[in-house]
Design an enzyme around this catalytic site. Structure first.
Site, PDB file in Angstrom:
ATOM      1  N   LYS A 209       0.842  -1.202   0.000  1.00 16.84           N
ATOM      2  CA  LYS A 209       0.000   0.000   0.000  1.00 16.84           C
ATOM      3  C   LYS A 209       0.875   1.248   0.000  1.00 16.84           C
ATOM      4  O   LYS A 209       1.609   1.504   0.956  1.00 16.84           O
ATOM      5  CB  LYS A 209      -0.910   0.043   1.235  1.00 16.84           C
ATOM      6  N   GLY A 261       7.341   4.449   8.104  1.00 17.59           N
ATOM      7  CA  GLY A 261       6.476   5.593   8.365  1.00 17.59           C
ATOM      8  C   GLY A 261       6.697   6.124   9.762  1.00 17.59           C
ATOM      9  O   GLY A 261       7.793   5.970  10.330  1.00 17.59           O
ATOM     10  N   SER A 262       5.660   6.703  10.332  1.00 24.99           N
ATOM     11  CA  SER A 262       5.819   7.354  11.635  1.00 24.99           C
ATOM     12  C   SER A 262       5.880   6.339  12.774  1.00 24.99           C
ATOM     13  O   SER A 262       5.324   5.235  12.667  1.00 24.99           O
ATOM     14  CB  SER A 262       4.655   8.315  11.868  1.00 24.99           C
ATOM     15  N   GLU A 264       4.349   6.580  15.543  1.00 22.30           N
ATOM     16  CA  GLU A 264       2.986   6.417  16.072  1.00 22.30           C
ATOM     17  C   GLU A 264       2.253   5.277  15.358  1.00 22.30           C
ATOM     18  O   GLU A 264       1.695   4.373  15.995  1.00 22.30           O
ATOM     19  CB  GLU A 264       2.264   7.751  15.848  1.00 22.30           C
ATOM     20  N   GLU A 281      10.465   0.500  10.111  1.00 20.73           N
ATOM     21  CA  GLU A 281      11.474   1.545   9.891  1.00 20.73           C
ATOM     22  C   GLU A 281      10.760   2.856  10.158  1.00 20.73           C
ATOM     23  O   GLU A 281       9.922   3.281   9.372  1.00 20.73           O
ATOM     24  CB  GLU A 281      12.021   1.432   8.458  1.00 20.73           C
ATOM     25  N   CYS A 315      13.659  10.232   6.838  1.00 19.43           N
ATOM     26  CA  CYS A 315      13.633   9.680   8.201  1.00 19.43           C
ATOM     27  C   CYS A 315      15.010   9.756   8.850  1.00 19.43           C
ATOM     28  O   CYS A 315      15.125   9.930  10.050  1.00 19.43           O
ATOM     29  CB  CYS A 315      13.122   8.251   8.185  1.00 19.43           C
ATOM     30  N   GLU A 412      10.521  14.978  15.469  1.00 18.06           N
ATOM     31  CA  GLU A 412      10.851  14.946  14.044  1.00 18.06           C
ATOM     32  C   GLU A 412      10.024  16.032  13.331  1.00 18.06           C
ATOM     33  O   GLU A 412       8.795  15.990  13.353  1.00 18.06           O
ATOM     34  CB  GLU A 412      10.465  13.558  13.521  1.00 18.06           C
TER      35      GLU A 412
HETATM   36  P1  NDP Z   1       2.220   7.694   8.524  1.00 12.14           P
HETATM   37  O1  NDP Z   1       3.023   6.842   9.416  1.00 12.14           O
HETATM   38  O2  NDP Z   1       0.811   7.964   8.881  1.00 12.14           O
HETATM   39  O3  NDP Z   1       2.187   7.063   7.042  1.00 12.14           O
HETATM   40  C1  NDP Z   1       2.995   6.009   6.568  1.00 12.14           C
HETATM   41  C2  NDP Z   1       2.132   4.968   5.851  1.00 12.14           C
HETATM   42  O4  NDP Z   1       1.264   4.304   6.771  1.00 12.14           O
HETATM   43  C3  NDP Z   1       1.223   5.558   4.782  1.00 12.14           C
HETATM   44  O5  NDP Z   1       1.078   4.659   3.713  1.00 12.14           O
HETATM   45  C4  NDP Z   1      -0.085   5.688   5.541  1.00 12.14           C
HETATM   46  O6  NDP Z   1      -1.194   5.776   4.715  1.00 12.14           O
HETATM   47  C5  NDP Z   1      -0.088   4.405   6.354  1.00 12.14           C
HETATM   48  N1  NDP Z   1      -0.955   4.413   7.515  1.00 12.14           N
HETATM   49  C6  NDP Z   1      -1.562   5.466   8.127  1.00 12.14           C
HETATM   50  N2  NDP Z   1      -2.290   5.053   9.193  1.00 12.14           N
HETATM   51  C7  NDP Z   1      -2.146   3.699   9.240  1.00 12.14           C
HETATM   52  C8  NDP Z   1      -2.638   2.683  10.116  1.00 12.14           C
HETATM   53  N3  NDP Z   1      -3.429   2.969  11.137  1.00 12.14           N
HETATM   54  N4  NDP Z   1      -2.285   1.414   9.888  1.00 12.14           N
HETATM   55  C9  NDP Z   1      -1.469   1.090   8.862  1.00 12.14           C
HETATM   56  N5  NDP Z   1      -0.979   2.001   7.998  1.00 12.14           N
HETATM   57  C10 NDP Z   1      -1.302   3.292   8.180  1.00 12.14           C
HETATM   58  O7  NDP Z   1       2.961   9.031   8.301  1.00 12.14           O
HETATM   59  P2  NDP Z   1       2.295  10.441   7.912  1.00 12.14           P
HETATM   60  O8  NDP Z   1       2.178  10.460   6.466  1.00 12.14           O
HETATM   61  O9  NDP Z   1       1.031  10.679   8.644  1.00 12.14           O
HETATM   62  O10 NDP Z   1       3.373  11.461   8.449  1.00 12.14           O
HETATM   63  C11 NDP Z   1       3.338  11.893   9.805  1.00 12.14           C
HETATM   64  C12 NDP Z   1       4.717  12.074  10.329  1.00 12.14           C
HETATM   65  O11 NDP Z   1       5.367  10.812  10.340  1.00 12.14           O
HETATM   66  C13 NDP Z   1       5.607  12.960   9.487  1.00 12.14           C
HETATM   67  O12 NDP Z   1       5.454  14.286   9.803  1.00 12.14           O
HETATM   68  C14 NDP Z   1       6.957  12.433   9.834  1.00 12.14           C
HETATM   69  O13 NDP Z   1       7.410  13.035  11.021  1.00 12.14           O
HETATM   70  C15 NDP Z   1       6.735  10.968  10.069  1.00 12.14           C
HETATM   71  N6  NDP Z   1       7.075  10.151   8.889  1.00 12.14           N
HETATM   72  C16 NDP Z   1       8.190   9.405   8.944  1.00 12.14           C
HETATM   73  C17 NDP Z   1       8.573   8.668   7.854  1.00 12.14           C
HETATM   74  C18 NDP Z   1       9.798   7.847   7.875  1.00 12.14           C
HETATM   75  O14 NDP Z   1      10.293   7.456   6.813  1.00 12.14           O
HETATM   76  N7  NDP Z   1      10.328   7.518   9.028  1.00 12.14           N
HETATM   77  C19 NDP Z   1       7.822   8.677   6.607  1.00 12.14           C
HETATM   78  C20 NDP Z   1       6.609   9.444   6.666  1.00 12.14           C
HETATM   79  C21 NDP Z   1       6.293  10.159   7.773  1.00 12.14           C
HETATM   80  P3  NDP Z   1      -1.693   7.237   4.251  1.00 12.14           P
HETATM   81  O15 NDP Z   1      -0.531   7.990   3.740  1.00 12.14           O
HETATM   82  O16 NDP Z   1      -2.600   6.894   3.156  1.00 12.14           O
HETATM   83  O17 NDP Z   1      -2.313   7.868   5.444  1.00 12.14           O
END
Ligand code: NDP
Length: 502
Positions: A209, A261-262, A264, A281, A315, A412
């Site tokens: 996804k 991703g994040s 959280e 990661e 990241c 971050e």
């Molecule tokens: P997210 O962690 O929300 O997004 C990463 C991926 O996870 C996206 O594909 C997202 O989908 C998906 N996702 C969102 N909610 C869920 C869930 N409950 N279960 C499974 N998958 C989910 O990052 P954000 O885009 O919201 O960014 C927020 C903050 O996170 C940024 O400001 C940054 O600080 C950090 N971040 C860190 C990254 C890294 O590489 N370490 C990369 C991106 C963000 P969708 O995009 O469709 O919501």
């Protein structure tokens, strides 16, 4: 290029050494626009999910817009994935695993990966332009960094496909089954390759996804995969938002979860996962340490690359600069001078250094954290460049006078904003560098090899760069400690994450 008159100034430093002459750009010249043509890219009006080798309409018939963050114009409508779509994709991946991919000889799997790698190279310009359109990153980065690394990842893992027995001598390596993979918006195609290439090389099938704001290059990759004649269902793409991500990561039919991703969302995934094979990661707040004996001009270039590369949406970005007190003023002066030369604007312009912020939401998050930095007492400095009237842009900026307790030193920002702190002794540098809940990456700048080895050994970070920053290689394992997640991607260690080694 108009009026190319520049001036250099040479000065003698306190210790009597002649300092590197500084280029004084002043306002004497500027770059003419050099936009990359978008003609090479064909964007459909609407995209379905890629399931079982075909593009299919979403189960609930809903679509969402994906926009160009530099223009705010809609590029295409993309399928909104739900539980039903994820179920269908997992079923297709399972069938493909049992029917085609697992029984196939590793050598033949490798051939498919080589074919995909070569096709990525052939279509590299189209991928690069589309990546910049959908995500906002400068074309020189998508063209020279992202897409070449994507091809490299497929080539590298193609090589491993029939050599897994050598990767783990004396042991047997078996694929895990179906991998659920969720990727972010900062390196859409690159993260897709980091996930798909090792999974396939190890004999797994995948459901991936992409992030809501950047699905287009992954969908173009799906078309390429179709053309490469990969057996149907080996790679499946479900587009959508967090709902689709949650449905995938908690699916009982998944044998492995790989998430970037994040922190959280990573924690949520860990709680809801039905498999023990998870790699996360997550975020980072990397220290970039500059010792007084470092070559300062190179170090300043390192700072620029560490925090302003990809608008700081990285990241492993070097977002906390730790400078030895004796050279703080000189480094800040050079940095101040350098950020004024960064060109911010149209991501498709070949001269652009800093492109568009990926989304309105992210732009607001950056603004919110910058406000926190100012409110808590740090001094804010920013580039004086003009920003385009439309689109989401943020000037390259930095804070001085940052304390360890400040929000901007701990959270971050994921934008082009640097927090600068000082230290007096190497021990203090290490203590401050490790004073974070993250542990993804770090940088060290010094003239002394022994200092590099001593410092990196004391640091809790998955990747440490010495006298460079943000360098990636598929053979080099990447991943974090603490709240930056666990598991490694790339190298032999990355293969192990997609295998049961007995
Ligand atoms: P997210 O962690 O929300 O997004 C990463 C991926 O996870 C996206 O594909 C997202 O989908 C998906 N996702 C969102 N909610 C869920 C869930 N409950 N279960 C499974 N998958 C989910 O990052 P954000 O885009 O919201 O960014 C927020 C903050 O996170 C940024 O400001 C940054 O600080 C950090 N971040 C860190 C990254 C890294 O590489 N370490 C990369 C991106 C963000 P969708 O995009 O469709 O919501």
């Amino acid at each position: 290029m108009a009026k190319t008159k520049t001036r250099t100034t040479a000065k003698v430093s306190r210790n009597g050494q002649v300092k590197t002459p500084r280029l004084n750009f002043g306002d004497k010249w500027d770059y003419s626009p050099a936009p990359e043509s978008t003609k090479i890219v064909k964007i459909d009006d609407q995209y379905g999910h890629f399931i079982g080798g075909k593009f299919v309409a979403p189960a609930e018939g809903k679509y969402f817009d994906t926009i160009n963050p530099a223009t705010e114009k809609t590029l295409a409508k993309v399928a909104h994935g739900t539980q039903k779509d994820v179920d269908k994709a997992v079923k297709a991946a399972r069938k493909a695993y049992e029917k085609y991919w697992a029984p196939m000889s590793p050598k033949d799997r490798g051939k498919y990966l080589y074919r995909i790698a070569r096709m990525i190279q052939e279509m590299s310009r189209e991928f690069a332009v589309l990546e910049s359109m959908d995500g906002g990153k400068p074309i020189k980065e998508s063209r020279d960094v992202d897409v070449p690394l994507v091809a490299q990842h497929f080539f590298y893992h193609a090589g491993w496909a029939d050599k897994l027995d050598y990767a783990f001598p004396g042991r047997r390596a078996r694929p895990l089954g179906v991998a659920g993979q969720i990727i972010p918006w900062n390196f859409p195609l690159l993260m897709a390759s980091w996930k798909i290439a090792p999974a396939l090389a190890c004999g797994n099938t995948v459901v991936l996804k992409p992030a809501e704001t950047t699905p287009l290059t992954v969908l173009l990759l799906a078309k390429l995969i179709q053309e490469a004649d990969l057996p149907p269902g080996v790679v499946n793409i479900v587009t959508g938002d967090g709902e689709a991500g949650a449905a995938l990561s908690s699916h009982p039919g998944i044998d492995k979860i790989a998430f970037t991703g994040s922190t959280e969302v990573g924690k949520m995934i860990q709680r809801s996962a039905k498999t023990r094979h998870i790699t996360l990661e997550l975020g980072g707040k990397a220290p970039n340490i500059i010792f007084e004996d470092a070559p300062l001009d190179q170090a300043v270039e390192g700072i620029i690359n560490a925090i302003y590369f990809n608008q700081g949406h990285v990241c492993c970005a070097g977002s906390r600069l730790l400078v030895q007190e004796s050279v703080h003023d000189e480094v800040v002066k050079k940095l101040e001078h350098r950020i004024q030369t960064l060109r911010v604007g149209d991501p498709l312009d070949k001269n652009t250094d800093v492109g568009a912020i990926n989304s309105k939401v992210q732009l607001n998050r950056i603004r919110h954290l910058v406000k926190a930095g100012k409110d808590e007492g740090a001094q804010f400095h920013t580039s004086r460049c003009k920003l385009p009237e439309k689109g989401f842009f943020y000037r390259p900026s930095y804070f001085t006078g940052v304390a360890q307790s400040h929000t901007i030193a701990q959270e971050e920002i994921f934008g082009p904003v640097l927090a600068i702190m000082t230290f007096r002794t190497p021990a203090e540098a290490v203590t401050k560098a490790n004073n974070t809940c993250y542990g993804l990456s770090a940088g060290i700048w010094t003239d002394k090899g022994s200092k590099i080895f001593k410092t990196l050994g004391d640091m809790k970070a998955g990747v440490v760069w010495a006298n460079t920053f943000n360098k990636f290689d598929p053979a080099s394992p990447f991943g974090g400690y603490k709240e930056s997640g666990y598991g490694r991607e790339g190298g032999r260690q990355g293969l192990a994450s997609y295998l049961e080694v007995v």
